[in-house]
Scaffold this active site. Sequence first.
Site, PDB file in Angstrom:
ATOM      1  N   LEU A  69      14.017 -10.583  -6.638  1.00  0.00           N
ATOM      2  CA  LEU A  69      14.390  -9.519  -7.559  1.00  0.00           C
ATOM      3  C   LEU A  69      13.178  -8.669  -7.920  1.00  0.00           C
ATOM      4  O   LEU A  69      12.095  -9.208  -8.169  1.00  0.00           O
ATOM      5  CB  LEU A  69      14.970 -10.145  -8.845  1.00  0.00           C
ATOM      6  CG  LEU A  69      15.316  -9.212 -10.000  1.00  0.00           C
ATOM      7  CD1 LEU A  69      16.567  -8.404  -9.669  1.00  0.00           C
ATOM      8  CD2 LEU A  69      15.520 -10.011 -11.282  1.00  0.00           C
ATOM      9  N   CYS A  70      13.368  -7.347  -7.947  1.00  0.00           N
ATOM     10  CA  CYS A  70      12.343  -6.442  -8.477  1.00  0.00           C
ATOM     11  C   CYS A  70      13.052  -5.351  -9.275  1.00  0.00           C
ATOM     12  O   CYS A  70      14.151  -5.580  -9.774  1.00  0.00           O
ATOM     13  CB  CYS A  70      11.454  -5.881  -7.361  1.00  0.00           C
ATOM     14  SG  CYS A  70      12.274  -4.721  -6.257  1.00  0.00           S
ATOM     15  N   HIS A  71      12.456  -4.168  -9.386  1.00  0.00           N
ATOM     16  CA  HIS A  71      13.061  -3.103 -10.183  1.00  0.00           C
ATOM     17  C   HIS A  71      14.259  -2.476  -9.476  1.00  0.00           C
ATOM     18  O   HIS A  71      15.336  -2.368 -10.054  1.00  0.00           O
ATOM     19  CB  HIS A  71      12.015  -2.047 -10.522  1.00  0.00           C
ATOM     20  CG  HIS A  71      12.473  -1.039 -11.514  1.00  0.00           C
ATOM     21  ND1 HIS A  71      11.824   0.139 -11.723  1.00  0.00           N
ATOM     22  CD2 HIS A  71      13.525  -1.031 -12.383  1.00  0.00           C
ATOM     23  CE1 HIS A  71      12.448   0.829 -12.663  1.00  0.00           C
ATOM     24  NE2 HIS A  71      13.484   0.139 -13.088  1.00  0.00           N
ATOM     25  N   ILE A  98      16.730  -5.142 -10.794  1.00  0.00           N
ATOM     26  CA  ILE A  98      17.129  -5.362 -12.185  1.00  0.00           C
ATOM     27  C   ILE A  98      17.869  -4.149 -12.739  1.00  0.00           C
ATOM     28  O   ILE A  98      18.674  -4.275 -13.668  1.00  0.00           O
ATOM     29  CB  ILE A  98      15.930  -5.762 -13.068  1.00  0.00           C
ATOM     30  CG1 ILE A  98      16.436  -6.412 -14.366  1.00  0.00           C
ATOM     31  CG2 ILE A  98      14.997  -4.594 -13.306  1.00  0.00           C
ATOM     32  CD1 ILE A  98      15.422  -7.215 -15.112  1.00  0.00           C
TER      33      ILE A  98
END
Length: 112
Positions: A69-71, A98
């Site tokens: 998961l990242c931005h 996210i």
Amino acid sequence: MIDQVRPNQVNEWLAAQAAPRALVLDVREPWELQTASVKPDGFELVAMPMASIPARLAELPADAAIACLCHHGGRSQQVAMFLARQGFGRVANITGGIEAWARERDPAVPRY
């Protein structure tokens, strides 16, 4: 090929891997984690900034199912590909990051 999963599919994907551990690996920077973070729900949450992954690789269980998961999904895709090249067999990218998590799964997560 790296599996692409939407935030609402994460738990289903992790469960389908039949791995002894289920992790969401958040590869964002510490300031981003302070701004917005997910709550573990049926998985373990591990925060490890992208740049630290090569040095901290031994901290990740090789037999775990790992959804990165990242931005927005770009950094997590790179990390997922790196993990796959290192021999991790159950790796996915959380498509949309996210940002999508906040829109699709948990509106209480702040967007930035």
